[in-house]
Design a protein around this motif. Structure first.
Motif, PDB file in Angstrom:
ATOM      1  N   MET A  33       0.813  -1.220   0.000  1.00  0.00           N
ATOM      2  CA  MET A  33       0.000   0.000   0.000  1.00  0.00           C
ATOM      3  C   MET A  33       0.847   1.272   0.000  1.00  0.00           C
ATOM      4  SD  MET A  33      -3.207  -0.835  -0.061  1.00  0.00           S
ATOM      5  CE  MET A  33      -3.955   0.728   0.401  1.00  0.00           C
ATOM      6  N   GLU A  34       2.147   1.144   0.208  1.00  0.00           N
ATOM      7  CA  GLU A  34       2.981   2.332   0.405  1.00  0.00           C
ATOM      8  C   GLU A  34       2.968   3.269  -0.806  1.00  0.00           C
ATOM      9  OE1 GLU A  34       7.690   3.194   0.932  1.00  0.00           O
ATOM     10  OE2 GLU A  34       6.793   1.815   2.408  1.00  0.00           O
ATOM     11  N   LYS A  35       3.094   2.724  -1.998  1.00  0.00           N
ATOM     12  CA  LYS A  35       3.125   3.559  -3.207  1.00  0.00           C
ATOM     13  C   LYS A  35       1.848   4.376  -3.351  1.00  0.00           C
ATOM     14  CE  LYS A  35       3.956   3.323  -8.196  1.00  0.00           C
ATOM     15  NZ  LYS A  35       4.243   2.419  -9.355  1.00  0.00           N
ATOM     16  N   GLN A  36       0.691   3.728  -3.142  1.00  0.00           N
ATOM     17  CA  GLN A  36      -0.584   4.443  -3.260  1.00  0.00           C
ATOM     18  C   GLN A  36      -0.693   5.548  -2.220  1.00  0.00           C
ATOM     19  OE1 GLN A  36      -4.255   2.065  -3.073  1.00  0.00           O
ATOM     20  NE2 GLN A  36      -5.222   3.750  -1.939  1.00  0.00           N
ATOM     21  N   ILE A  37      -0.256   5.249  -0.995  1.00  0.00           N
ATOM     22  CA  ILE A  37      -0.379   6.222   0.085  1.00  0.00           C
ATOM     23  C   ILE A  37       0.517   7.436  -0.166  1.00  0.00           C
ATOM     24  CG2 ILE A  37       0.158   6.576   2.531  1.00  0.00           C
ATOM     25  CD1 ILE A  37      -0.860   3.603   2.864  1.00  0.00           C
ATOM     26  N   LEU A  38       1.734   7.205  -0.643  1.00  0.00           N
ATOM     27  CA  LEU A  38       2.623   8.326  -0.967  1.00  0.00           C
ATOM     28  C   LEU A  38       2.044   9.166  -2.099  1.00  0.00           C
ATOM     29  CD1 LEU A  38       6.097   6.564  -0.693  1.00  0.00           C
ATOM     30  CD2 LEU A  38       5.159   8.317   0.835  1.00  0.00           C
ATOM     31  N   HIS A  39       1.380   8.514  -3.037  1.00  0.00           N
ATOM     32  CA  HIS A  39       0.718   9.249  -4.118  1.00  0.00           C
ATOM     33  C   HIS A  39      -0.434  10.099  -3.569  1.00  0.00           C
ATOM     34  CE1 HIS A  39      -1.101  10.128  -8.014  1.00  0.00           C
ATOM     35  NE2 HIS A  39      -2.252   9.669  -7.545  1.00  0.00           N
ATOM     36  N   ASP A  40      -1.248   9.500  -2.686  1.00  0.00           N
ATOM     37  CA  ASP A  40      -2.353  10.248  -2.078  1.00  0.00           C
ATOM     38  C   ASP A  40      -1.831  11.431  -1.273  1.00  0.00           C
ATOM     39  OD1 ASP A  40      -4.162   8.467  -3.146  1.00  0.00           O
ATOM     40  OD2 ASP A  40      -4.344   7.269  -1.322  1.00  0.00           O
ATOM     41  N   LEU A  41      -0.724  11.231  -0.575  1.00  0.00           N
ATOM     42  CA  LEU A  41      -0.133  12.311   0.215  1.00  0.00           C
ATOM     43  C   LEU A  41       0.335  13.440  -0.690  1.00  0.00           C
ATOM     44  CD1 LEU A  41       0.975  13.404   2.926  1.00  0.00           C
ATOM     45  CD2 LEU A  41       3.058  12.096   2.475  1.00  0.00           C
ATOM     46  N   GLU A  42       0.955  13.082  -1.793  1.00  0.00           N
ATOM     47  CA  GLU A  42       1.472  14.097  -2.717  1.00  0.00           C
ATOM     48  C   GLU A  42       0.338  14.950  -3.279  1.00  0.00           C
ATOM     49  OE1 GLU A  42       4.488  16.165  -4.385  1.00  0.00           O
ATOM     50  OE2 GLU A  42       4.745  14.388  -3.118  1.00  0.00           O
ATOM     51  N   GLU A  43      -0.807  14.324  -3.547  1.00  0.00           N
ATOM     52  CA  GLU A  43      -1.929  15.042  -4.164  1.00  0.00           C
ATOM     53  C   GLU A  43      -2.784  15.811  -3.156  1.00  0.00           C
ATOM     54  OE1 GLU A  43      -4.284  12.385  -6.514  1.00  0.00           O
ATOM     55  OE2 GLU A  43      -2.994  12.683  -8.269  1.00  0.00           O
ATOM     56  N   ALA A  44      -2.636  15.507  -1.867  1.00  0.00           N
ATOM     57  CA  ALA A  44      -3.506  16.102  -0.847  1.00  0.00           C
ATOM     58  C   ALA A  44      -3.281  17.611  -0.746  1.00  0.00           C
ATOM     59  CB  ALA A  44      -3.248  15.441   0.497  1.00  0.00           C
ATOM     60  N   GLU A  45      -4.380  18.356  -0.648  1.00  0.00           N
ATOM     61  CA  GLU A  45      -4.299  19.814  -0.484  1.00  0.00           C
ATOM     62  C   GLU A  45      -5.077  20.266   0.738  1.00  0.00           C
ATOM     63  OE1 GLU A  45      -5.427  21.677  -4.114  1.00  0.00           O
ATOM     64  OE2 GLU A  45      -3.686  20.921  -5.228  1.00  0.00           O
ATOM     65  N   ASP A  46      -6.396  20.235   0.650  1.00  0.00           N
ATOM     66  CA  ASP A  46      -7.224  20.539   1.820  1.00  0.00           C
ATOM     67  C   ASP A  46      -8.539  19.786   1.689  1.00  0.00           C
ATOM     68  OD1 ASP A  46      -8.693  21.990  -0.057  1.00  0.00           O
ATOM     69  OD2 ASP A  46      -7.813  23.904   0.519  1.00  0.00           O
ATOM     70  N   ARG A  47      -9.282  19.763   2.787  1.00  0.00           N
ATOM     71  CA  ARG A  47     -10.529  18.981   2.784  1.00  0.00           C
ATOM     72  C   ARG A  47     -11.523  19.624   3.734  1.00  0.00           C
ATOM     73  NH1 ARG A  47     -11.743  14.246   0.495  1.00  0.00           N
ATOM     74  NH2 ARG A  47     -13.381  12.954   1.402  1.00  0.00           N
ATOM     75  N   SER A  48     -12.754  19.742   3.261  1.00  0.00           N
ATOM     76  CA  SER A  48     -13.798  20.392   4.054  1.00  0.00           C
ATOM     77  C   SER A  48     -14.105  19.582   5.306  1.00  0.00           C
ATOM     78  CB  SER A  48     -15.064  20.541   3.207  1.00  0.00           C
ATOM     79  OG  SER A  48     -16.122  21.044   3.988  1.00  0.00           O
ATOM     80  N   ILE A  49     -14.293  20.284   6.432  1.00  0.00           N
ATOM     81  CA  ILE A  49     -14.592  19.595   7.694  1.00  0.00           C
ATOM     82  C   ILE A  49     -15.925  20.045   8.288  1.00  0.00           C
ATOM     83  CG2 ILE A  49     -12.144  19.290   8.213  1.00  0.00           C
ATOM     84  CD1 ILE A  49     -12.466  21.505  10.336  1.00  0.00           C
ATOM     85  N   THR A  50     -16.731  20.796   7.543  1.00  0.00           N
ATOM     86  CA  THR A  50     -18.041  21.217   8.051  1.00  0.00           C
ATOM     87  C   THR A  50     -19.113  20.920   7.011  1.00  0.00           C
ATOM     88  OG1 THR A  50     -17.661  23.479   7.225  1.00  0.00           O
ATOM     89  CG2 THR A  50     -17.097  23.026   9.530  1.00  0.00           C
ATOM     90  N   ARG A  51     -20.358  20.884   7.479  1.00  0.00           N
ATOM     91  CA  ARG A  51     -21.476  20.611   6.587  1.00  0.00           C
ATOM     92  C   ARG A  51     -22.718  21.377   7.035  1.00  0.00           C
ATOM     93  NH1 ARG A  51     -18.235  19.416   3.665  1.00  0.00           N
ATOM     94  NH2 ARG A  51     -17.962  17.574   2.343  1.00  0.00           N
ATOM     95  N   ASP A  52     -23.612  21.631   6.061  1.00  0.00           N
ATOM     96  CA  ASP A  52     -24.891  22.288   6.327  1.00  0.00           C
ATOM     97  C   ASP A  52     -25.927  21.229   6.686  1.00  0.00           C
ATOM     98  OD1 ASP A  52     -24.452  25.208   5.500  1.00  0.00           O
ATOM     99  OD2 ASP A  52     -23.709  24.133   3.750  1.00  0.00           O
ATOM    100  N   GLN A  53     -25.994  20.854   7.941  1.00  0.00           N
ATOM    101  CA  GLN A  53     -26.984  19.887   8.397  1.00  0.00           C
ATOM    102  C   GLN A  53     -27.128  20.021   9.912  1.00  0.00           C
ATOM    103  OE1 GLN A  53     -24.253  16.558   7.028  1.00  0.00           O
ATOM    104  NE2 GLN A  53     -25.077  15.586   8.864  1.00  0.00           N
ATOM    105  N   ASP A  54     -28.066  19.248  10.470  1.00  0.00           N
ATOM    106  CA  ASP A  54     -28.336  19.333  11.906  1.00  0.00           C
ATOM    107  C   ASP A  54     -27.620  18.245  12.698  1.00  0.00           C
ATOM    108  OD1 ASP A  54     -30.089  21.465  11.490  1.00  0.00           O
ATOM    109  OD2 ASP A  54     -31.758  20.110  11.080  1.00  0.00           O
ATOM    110  N   TRP A  55     -27.438  17.073  12.097  1.00  0.00           N
ATOM    111  CA  TRP A  55     -26.944  15.916  12.828  1.00  0.00           C
ATOM    112  C   TRP A  55     -25.415  15.930  12.857  1.00  0.00           C
ATOM    113  CZ3 TRP A  55     -27.276  12.944  16.548  1.00  0.00           C
ATOM    114  CH2 TRP A  55     -26.780  11.644  16.601  1.00  0.00           C
ATOM    115  N   GLY A  56     -24.854  16.098  14.043  1.00  0.00           N
ATOM    116  CA  GLY A  56     -23.407  16.143  14.207  1.00  0.00           C
ATOM    117  C   GLY A  56     -23.041  17.087  15.336  1.00  0.00           C
ATOM    118  N   PHE A  57     -21.753  17.238  15.574  1.00  0.00           N
ATOM    119  CA  PHE A  57     -21.283  18.134  16.624  1.00  0.00           C
ATOM    120  C   PHE A  57     -21.277  19.571  16.128  1.00  0.00           C
ATOM    121  CE2 PHE A  57     -18.553  14.540  18.568  1.00  0.00           C
ATOM    122  CZ  PHE A  57     -19.607  14.162  19.387  1.00  0.00           C
ATOM    123  N   GLN A  58     -21.783  20.477  16.970  1.00  0.00           N
ATOM    124  CA  GLN A  58     -21.718  21.892  16.650  1.00  0.00           C
ATOM    125  C   GLN A  58     -20.266  22.361  16.631  1.00  0.00           C
ATOM    126  OE1 GLN A  58     -24.604  23.721  15.869  1.00  0.00           O
ATOM    127  NE2 GLN A  58     -25.405  21.632  15.920  1.00  0.00           N
TER     128      GLN A  58
END
Length: 694
Positions: free
Chosen positions: A218-243
């Protein structure tokens, strides 16, 4: 190298969705490797904990709650307990099994959010997201499904189930809203918070290359995913979840005069943290719950602890790129979170060349498994079939062969034959023995296999460790056959003594895999059947012999041969019937069940907008003997004036439920076509109010 006694071992497995019972593929793909390691360290006398819990903030639970007209909070405990009991039926030994909506996880999630935000690792961006015109709400990732743009498989908003690639909702073809099943979707701008995945790339890359925390394949795939990673949304417009802890973060920014933008309460007080953000944090939240928030939990998550994860390949990017970023970015003066020692990343266990499917009754689900055969049979076979390097297939014929030829004929027969002879010749006691050089060589061979067994576990290869454990049984069986104590009376004491020592080691080495049977073996040897986690039963310095003169326990048969034809036919029949039902789009009910439904003609007396839901009406209906209230999702289909005075068909004995703060006591029946058009049912002739429909 074996872990020192003073260190702490923390073991986790991917958190199961609690919508439905997991199948055997889920067991093999994430929970079982963690369970095997946990029990191995118990045998070695190493302090360790196995933490897990239900992933309750996901889309499936909220969609189920919407269908049932209930609050997700009211059904999460029931569903979590169902999943926990299913795994425990296969003797999975969780130290704690909680859920991600716990107060402990809320606290840990807010702690880590505060650190990440105040360290400048969370930024605001405007995101173009799916919006359902019919439901008048944004659709978080898994509320939208369609075809993957990469492989054509099933994409669920943020990831393709088939190829595993991350997918943006806007990329999905033939997208469908999972709330109303409609296609009236557009994309609108909305502000969200994003986690920066670039800050620790170099550190994570070095960790992966130098520490080797992931399987080589899995190492090759993971290093590729790491290289491509930039940012990722951590919030959503909904009611169910932590405020989002807006006020808390803003207060710290002000108190410490940080060079970070304050959060806008008008924007973020109405949003929640996204499920993938608080789910891995649950590992730590559950540990805080286990230790009741005492500082002891930190010993299991700091850099001195050895931390192991067991996940499926579809979760690799979250645990090898995103989660390490969160751990590194959340370090503070109180705790320096440690990165994993190793991550078991499993491929898929398939069901006879196809995927498991609950809706199609395809495969065996955990709650059904023990109805067919004992838990140890399943654990043994799944451990031999662990999909470590590639996808593997469950096969009924292979299952039968492994149970009969290996578990029964090799392990069971050796144990039973030895104990039967001890009972027959030595009054069920361990004989005194004057060992020869050949006997000692046999015991040295046994110790060598135990050392190999330990090495394979330390090399993160539980499947190969099982092979070494089984080799003990084969060696013991060979030894008995060569010595022929039934024909060599002068050697009986030595032969049975040595064979009992082999059984002793066999019981210890097989404990992680077949714990119930191993405890029976220990009991038959006249020992306490419970593993003492403070004693290393497999160390080089502790041969832990079964001493001469000990009275053995009562002998019992460990395993029985099986014939899977009946069970195979039963499962195949269920699958065929389910496929027929899917073709007809029918779920059958019995005549008695239908007879319990009180369906009658009613008249709509009044209609008003639901105060807390944009698509619901609050409707009063005269059903003949009384007036009932329903909350109906018809505001996108009927004007209030069109409903008032209308004769409708009503299910009058529906169990009352709360829908967004209003009681719903009945249901108006309606038809809906594939295009989302809705039509209320009525009678073709004038019928009096309260007339029963039969």
């Amino acid at each position: 190298m074996f872990i020192a006694d003073e260190e702490r071992v923390t073991i986790t497995s991917a958190l199961p969705y609690i919508h439905g019972v997991p199948h055997l593929g889920n067991m093999a793909g994430s929970v079982l490797p963690a369970e095997l390691l946990h029990r191995y360290y118990d045998v070695r006398g190493t302090e360790n904990i196995f933490v897990c819990g239900g992933d309750v903030h996901g889309t499936p639970l909220e969609l189920e709650a919407l269908e049932r007209g209930e609050d997700p909070r009211d059904i999460k405990d029931e569903q979590t307990q169902k999943v926990k009991e299913a795994y425990e039926s296969l003797n999975v030994d969780f130290t704690i099994f909680s859920d991600t909506h716990s107060e402990y996880n809320r606290k840990q999630t807010h702690d880590m959010f505060e650190e990440l935000y105040c360290n400048g690792l969370i930024n605001e961006k405007t995101q173009n997201m799916a919006y359902c015109e019919d439901d008048e709400r944004f659709l978080p990732d898994r509320y939208i499904e369609g075809e993957c743009p990469h492989c054509g498989g099933l994409a669920r908003g943020d990831q393709c189930d088939d190829c595993g690639k991350l997918v943006e909702p806007k990329e999905i073809e033939n997208a469908e809203c999972q709330i109303c099943n409609g296609n009236n979707i557009e994309f609108r701008d909305t502000d969200h918070l994003f986690l920066d995945l670039t800050e620790f790339k170099d550190e994570i890359k070095a960790w992966i290359k130098d520490e080797k925390p992931v399987p080589e394949n899995m190492e090759k795939q993971i290093l590729h995913d790491l290289e491509e990673a930039e940012d990722r949304s951590i919030t959503r417009d909904q009611d169910w979840g932590f405020q989002i802890p807006v006020e808390r973060a803003n207060e710290r920014i002000e108190e410490e005069d940080l060079d970070v933008e304050k959060l806008d309460p008008e924007v973020y007080d109405e949003k929640v943290l996204y499920v993938w953000f608080d789910a891995p944090i649950g590992y730590i939240g559950f540990t805080r719950e286990l230790f009741e928030d005492s500082d002891e939990w930190k010993d299991h998550w700091n850099t001195d602890a050895d931390i192991f994860y067991s996940i499926g390949k579809d979760n690799a990017i979250f645990h090898t790129v995103i989660w390490p970023t969160m751990l590194l970015g959340s370090r503070n003066e109180e705790i320096e979170y440690g990165l994993p020692e190793y991550e078991f990343i499993q491929q898929y266990l398939m069901w006879e060349d196809g995927a498991f499917s609950k809706s199609r009754n395809r495969g065996i689900f955990i709650d059904e498994a023990v109805e067919y055969y004992p838990a140890d049979y399943w654990r043994f076979y799944l451990a031999k079939m662990l999909p470590t390097d590639h996808d593997t297939n469950f096969s009924w014929d292979d299952f039968e062969s492994e149970i009969n030829n290996v578990l029964n004929d090799t392990v069971g027969n050796f144990v039973n034959r030895t104990l039967s002879l001890a009972e027959q010749w030595f009054d069920n006691e361990v004989p005194e023995a004057d060992l020869t050089e050949d006997d000692r060589e046999m015991l040295e061979e046994v110790e060598g296999l135990v050392e190999e067994y330990n090495s394979k576990f330390e090399e993160r290869s539980p499947k190969e460790a099982l092979d070494r454990g089984l080799a003990l049984a084969r060696a013991g069986d060979r030894y008995l056959s060569e010595e022929e104590p039934w024909n060599n009376e002068d050697r009986r004491e030595e032969t049975i003594y040595v064979a009992l020592q082999i059984i002793n080691k066999l019981g210890c080495t097989l404990y992680p895999f077949i714990p119930e049977s191993s405890e029976k073996i220990m009991s038959m040897l006249g020992e306490d059947s419970q593993i003492d986690s403070e004693q290393d039963l497999l160390s080089e310095d502790d041969l832990r012999p079964v001493e001469a003169g000990r009275e053995l326990g009562e002998r019992e048969i460990l395993f029985e041969k099986i014939d899977v034809s009946e069970q195979k036919d039963k499962v195949d029949t269920m699958e065929e019937e389910s496929e027929e039902d899917n073709v007809l789009n029918i779920e059958t009910v019995s005549f008695e069940e239908f007879g319990e439904m009180d369906i009658r003609v009613g008249e709509v007396l009044s209609v008003e907008d639901h105060p807390n839901a944009d698509r619901l009406y609050k409707v009063q209906i005269d059903v003949g003997e009384t007036t009932l209230q329903t909350c109906a999702g018809l505001r996108n289909h009927y004007e209030a004036e069109e409903l008032e005075g209308r004769k409708v068909v009503v299910l009058a004995n529906l169990e009352p439920a709360e829908l967004r703060g209003e009681t719903s006591e009945c249901m108006m029946l309606a038809a809906e076509d594939d295009s989302g058009n809705v039509s209320l049912l009525t009678t073709d002739q004038e019928m009096s109010i309260g007339s029963k429909i039969k």
